[in-house]
Design a protein around this motif. Structure first.
Motif, mmCIF file in Angstrom:
data_model
loop_
_atom_site.group_PDB
_atom_site.id
_atom_site.type_symbol
_atom_site.label_atom_id
_atom_site.label_comp_id
_atom_site.label_asym_id
_atom_site.label_seq_id
_atom_site.Cartn_x
_atom_site.Cartn_y
_atom_site.Cartn_z
ATOM 1 N N UNK A 1 0.803 -1.220 0.000
ATOM 2 C CA UNK A 1 0.000 0.000 0.000
ATOM 3 C C UNK A 1 0.834 1.268 0.000
ATOM 4 N N UNK A 2 2.065 1.225 0.495
ATOM 5 C CA UNK A 2 2.904 2.416 0.562
ATOM 6 C C UNK A 2 3.603 2.598 -0.779
ATOM 7 N N UNK A 3 3.430 3.762 -1.438
ATOM 8 C CA UNK A 3 3.974 3.962 -2.783
ATOM 9 C C UNK A 3 5.498 4.023 -2.793
ATOM 10 N N UNK A 4 6.043 3.799 -3.980
ATOM 11 C CA UNK A 4 7.489 3.843 -4.181
ATOM 12 C C UNK A 4 7.892 5.213 -4.720
ATOM 13 N N UNK A 5 9.029 5.706 -4.250
ATOM 14 C CA UNK A 5 9.570 6.965 -4.759
ATOM 15 C C UNK A 5 10.316 6.680 -6.061
ATOM 16 N N UNK A 6 10.055 7.473 -7.096
ATOM 17 C CA UNK A 6 10.676 7.268 -8.398
ATOM 18 C C UNK A 6 11.416 8.525 -8.830
ATOM 19 N N UNK A 7 12.617 8.308 -9.364
ATOM 20 C CA UNK A 7 13.453 9.382 -9.887
ATOM 21 C C UNK A 7 14.167 8.842 -11.122
ATOM 22 N N UNK A 8 14.941 9.674 -11.847
ATOM 23 C CA UNK A 8 15.589 9.196 -13.067
ATOM 24 C C UNK A 8 16.367 7.893 -12.862
ATOM 25 N N UNK A 9 16.261 7.027 -13.862
ATOM 26 C CA UNK A 9 16.890 5.703 -13.927
ATOM 27 C C UNK A 9 16.118 4.624 -13.169
ATOM 28 N N UNK A 10 15.043 4.995 -12.447
ATOM 29 C CA UNK A 10 14.224 3.987 -11.782
ATOM 30 C C UNK A 10 13.247 3.365 -12.777
ATOM 31 N N UNK A 11 12.923 2.097 -12.545
ATOM 32 C CA UNK A 11 11.970 1.396 -13.412
ATOM 33 C C UNK A 11 10.541 1.615 -12.916
ATOM 34 N N UNK A 12 9.602 1.685 -13.855
ATOM 35 C CA UNK A 12 8.189 1.777 -13.524
ATOM 36 C C UNK A 12 7.434 0.695 -14.295
ATOM 37 N N UNK A 13 6.288 0.337 -13.759
ATOM 38 C CA UNK A 13 5.504 -0.779 -14.301
ATOM 39 C C UNK A 13 4.208 -0.273 -14.908
ATOM 40 N N UNK A 14 3.910 -0.728 -16.113
ATOM 41 C CA UNK A 14 2.656 -0.372 -16.756
ATOM 42 C C UNK A 14 1.470 -0.808 -15.923
ATOM 43 N N UNK A 15 0.485 0.087 -15.763
ATOM 44 C CA UNK A 15 -0.681 -0.216 -14.946
ATOM 45 C C UNK A 15 -0.591 0.365 -13.552
ATOM 46 N N UNK A 16 0.628 0.720 -13.081
ATOM 47 C CA UNK A 16 0.756 1.371 -11.781
ATOM 48 C C UNK A 16 0.318 2.831 -11.915
ATOM 49 N N UNK A 17 0.086 3.485 -10.780
ATOM 50 C CA UNK A 17 -0.531 4.822 -10.791
ATOM 51 C C UNK A 17 0.471 5.871 -10.323
ATOM 52 N N UNK A 18 0.712 6.865 -11.183
ATOM 53 C CA UNK A 18 1.575 7.991 -10.824
ATOM 54 C C UNK A 18 0.798 8.925 -9.917
ATOM 55 N N UNK A 19 1.458 9.425 -8.846
ATOM 56 C CA UNK A 19 0.699 10.149 -7.831
ATOM 57 C C UNK A 19 1.003 11.636 -7.730
ATOM 58 N N UNK A 20 2.253 12.011 -7.502
ATOM 59 C CA UNK A 20 2.485 13.391 -7.078
ATOM 60 C C UNK A 20 3.233 14.256 -8.079
ATOM 61 N N UNK A 21 4.048 13.708 -8.920
ATOM 62 C CA UNK A 21 4.830 14.503 -9.858
ATOM 63 C C UNK A 21 4.659 14.002 -11.276
ATOM 64 N N UNK A 22 5.180 14.758 -12.240
ATOM 65 C CA UNK A 22 5.111 14.359 -13.642
ATOM 66 C C UNK A 22 6.382 13.615 -14.020
ATOM 67 N N UNK A 23 6.217 12.529 -14.761
ATOM 68 C CA UNK A 23 7.346 11.696 -15.161
ATOM 69 C C UNK A 23 7.450 11.622 -16.673
#
Length: 798
Positions: A318-340
């Protein structure tokens, strides 16, 4: 070419005899190495030597048996299922109409003439026409299946049904042309009735299967249809970290500044070429822009921007992951606070959602086969009936010679035909579903939906229950578990004032952890104001101005980097972390005034449910994608000794498979998409009704609401229903067995044979429901939810 594997979605399977017939046909086919058939999901997985048999021949085996291979495209497959349902309904209407007419004619004959034998040639011919019309009209497909099974030496329900139907037809012809006082109408009626009964049972099964699992399609629907492809761009405000501005936001409520906070990363500021394209048109290397609140359309790598991303689609956490450049993201997951800005790294079958969909489909086809109790009886009953019918006919041809009489052809024919009629296992076929209907109604009264026969059949043998952590053992949403006010802080270590400071600082934050802090403060009646200034530091915490003071709330590592002395609270930080909590420090004007331990709260009945499992001799196992430290802390609190942490979706399924390979019967309890392959793989999959649609559609049992105690309720109901099934089978087999034995005498009239069938079904009905009715439970096949409406966890976890 070597060994090849093909998986087919098959139309036309209605019972476990169908699955057994398909398995036998393939195992007798040269070049086929192995076959797995899932009746529940109508899927067949065939492994074969491509040098010895072609794919066309593999498919033709299924088609020859009378089954269809549905289109691999899921939308077209659904259309084909609807067409099959329409065909089934048409057959039932035709056959049912013929049965009603025949029943009316028989009733008129017996009531008006007082005779069992017809004296009207017209009535004989009308009944014959109805019998032929039913058998070779709506019932023709049954004959095709019976013929193909016989051709391969397979004795199944289609063969037995046709033996009974043709026996009735033959008996009617004997009455027309050979024996004057033969019950012609009744024998023709038998052909109509048993054909109609079979069509009805298959149509009922088809309805259940058509309305069942749409899990894979629902899973793929999580991915957006379109994406914003960026083909060229200039340096823009959207390329800055999402928390570099907006230090002077104000609002009149704790959420007043949330919209403004999101505007800090405008994805369109200086972009020179952005186009909205179908996701299927994207290629590896393409870049897409994802705004706050949107689903990430592709698997990829962050090129620039910072945000928090809800990856519960993959991890269930339930606790979201912090994402920054070079991090992997998964299709279907939900972006929350910033633009990527995300660069696509996988497409087609390599994408995460497609891989999970494949895992679900493969797990269904490979799910361990369960030999139903009724099948074990019918496996011997079918050939026994055919053999007894033959021997009865031969006996009355030969035996009279022993006492000097002529061969009794009439009595031998009557005996053989009556054996085949009484041998059709009507009550045997109803014994299992009636017990399951009873158990399903009882379960529904407790807020439990039993979706498959496996849920009942396997319950007595379950010896391991594997439980997901987040949303299953725990509530599934972050909450403040402990607030620690520190002595020496600016506010003197008073907890309420520390909480007011933290809540004011978090009032404009969009992060789920901020929600947890605000809810904790609200529950305790803490008053707090909006901050005069606010800045979200993505991945670290928040900076705010509260009553003129500089307030920081965030990770201890970030606070340390900001020059805050946290050494005096190191022991407290480590204590909270050992409990598996996420720690946020609260500072005011440079002083650390408190710590917040945030985690996923444990359900109130979790520990009691685990105790019920161990008392019943069942071993509980916790499996989670969360880290070992958090998992161990939760397991210790609820009393689970065996823990598997840091486990990915496909690994969950593999762990279930390993337990099954070790001879264990396994139930899996989960609520997330990441649990779906494991739920499908398990002998019994149990979904929490407050979870995702994908988990629910992949399960055999659904617990309406989020009460974990329903797991053991379902186990107890399933075990009781299985016991009731055994009693029903014993009663049904007794009627069929006695009836067949009596029929060998050649003295059983078809009318009495049908009466015996009615009595056998009545006995099964009485055993299934009498106790339930006497106890006042009622016969409920719907849903009565004790714990509130069915909910869904979705969105961005807020």
């Amino acid at each position: 070419m070597g060994t090849t594997q093909e998986q087919f979605n098959v139309g036309g399977m209605s019972c476990s005899f169908c699955a057994e017939s398909i398995e036998k046909a393939y195992r007798r086919t040269d070049g086929v190495a192995d076959v797995d058939v899932s009746l529940a999901h109508e899927e067949v997985l065939v492994q074969y030597d491509a040098d010895r048999i072609s794919e066309v021949d593999v498919k033709d085996t299924l088609r020859d048996l009378g089954y269809t291979i549905r289109d691999p495209d899921k939308e077209k497959r659904y259309e084909e299922q609807q067409a099959e349902l329409a065909d089934g309904k048409r057959r039932l209407v035709l056959a049912g109409s013929a049965s009603i007419v025949v029943a009316a004619l028989m009733s008129w004959m017996i009531i008006v003439t007082g005779r069992f034998e017809s004296e009207s040639l017209a009535m004989d011919l009308v009944t014959l026409a109805l019998a032929l019309g039913t058998m070779f009209g709506p019932g023709r497909y049954i004959k095709e299946k019976a013929y193909q099974s016989l051709r391969r030496g397979i004795l199944n329900q289609h063969v037995l049904l046709e033996a009974g139907a043709f026996a009735g037809l033959l008996g009617g012809f004997l009455g027309l042309f050979v024996f004057a006082d033969f019950p012609t109408v009744h024998f023709f009626a038998v052909s109509v009735f048993i054909t109609t009964y079979h069509i009805l049972s298959e149509y009922t099964s088809l309805i259940v299967r058509t309305r069942a699992s749409q899990a894979v399609q629902s899973l793929l629907d999580l991915r957006p249809d379109t994406a914003r492809r960026v083909t060229s761009e200039a340096r823009s405000a959207s390329d800055r970290p999402s928390g570099e501005s907006n230090g002077d936001q104000k609002g009149s409520s704790k959420r007043a500044g949330s919209d403004a906070a999101c505007e800090q990363s405008d994805p369109r500021a200086d972009e020179t070429s952005v186009e909205e394209v179908p996701v299927n048109d994207l290629d590896v290397g393409d870049r897409v822009r994802v705004k706050p609140g949107e689903s990430i359309p592709v698997d990829g790598e962050v090129v620039n921007g910072e945000s928090t991303v809800d990856e519960s689609v993959a991890t269930g956490e339930s606790i979201p992951e912090e994402k920054s450049p070079d991090d992997e993201v998964i299709g279907g997951s939900v972006n929350q606070t910033g633009t990527l800005l995300v660069e696509m790294t996988a497409t087609g079958e390599d994408a995460f959602l497609n891989q999970v969909a494949h895992e679900i489909e493969e797990a269904r086809a490979m799910k361990p086969g369960i030999i139903k109790l009724a099948d074990r009886v019918l496996r011997y009953f079918v050939p026994a009936v055919l053999i007894i019918a033959t021997l009865a006919f031969v006996f009355w041809l030969v035996a009279p010679l022993a006492w000097g009489a002529d061969p009794n052809v009439r009595r031998g024919a009557f005996a053989a035909l009556a054996v085949l009629v009484l041998g059709y296992p009507c009550a045997l076929g109803m014994a299992t579903p009636l017990a399951l209907i009873r158990g399903g109604g009882k379960a529904a009264n407790r807020g439990i939906l039993m979706r498959s026969g496996d849920a009942f059949q396997v319950s007595p043998d379950i010896d391991h229950v594997v439980l997901d952590k987040t949303g299953t053992i725990t509530v599934g949403a972050p909450a403040v578990s402990e607030a620690v006010a520190l002595e020496g802080g600016t506010r003197g270590g008073i907890e309420s004032e520390m909480l007011a400071t933290a809540a004011s600082a978090e009032a404009f934050s969009e992060h789920p952890l901020a929600d947890a802090v605000l809810e904790y403060a609200d529950e305790r009646g803490i008053d707090y104001d909006d901050p005069e200034g606010f800045d979200s530091m993505t991945g670290r915490g928040v900076r705010a101005t509260v009553d003129g003071d500089d307030v920081l709330v965030g990770k201890p590592e970030w606070l340390d980097g900001e020059g805050i002395d946290i050494s005096g609270a190191a022991d407290e930080v480590q204590r909270l972390q050992r409990r598996g909590l996420t720690v946020s420090g609260v500072t005011r004007d440079g002083d650390l005034v408190g710590l917040l331990g945030i985690g996923d709260g444990i359900k109130g009945d979790a520990a009691a449910t685990v105790r019920r499992m161990t008392d019943a001799g069942i071993t509980p196992v916790m499996i989670t994608g969360d880290n070992q430290r958090t998992a161990a802390a939760v397991a210790e609190e609820v009393g689970i000794d065996r823990v598997m942490a840091d486990v990915l979706p496909d690994e969950k399924r593999e762990e279930i498979g390993r337990l099954q390979d070790g001879g264990h019967r396994v139930a899996m309890v989960g609520d997330g998409i990441n649990d779906a392959p494991a739920l499908t793989q398990a002998d019994i999959g149990i979904a929490i009704g407050a979870g995702t649609d994908i988990a629910i559609e992949s399960a055999d049992i659904v617990l309406m609401g989020d009460r974990l105690g329903g797991v053991m309720d379902a186990h107890e109901i399933g075990t009781e229903s299985y016991r009731k099934t055994r009693q029903n089978l014993a009663a049904a087999f007794a009627f069929n067995g006695i009836g067949v034995a009596a029929a060998t005498t050649g003295l059983v009239h078809p009318v009495f044979a049908m009466i015996a069938m009615v009595l056998s079904v009545s006995a099964v009905l009485a055993n299934s429901f009498a106790g339930q009715l006497l106890s006042g439970e009622g016969v409920n096949t719907g849903f009565s939810v004790e714990n509130g409406d069915v909910g869904r966890r979705g969105g961005n976890g807020r």
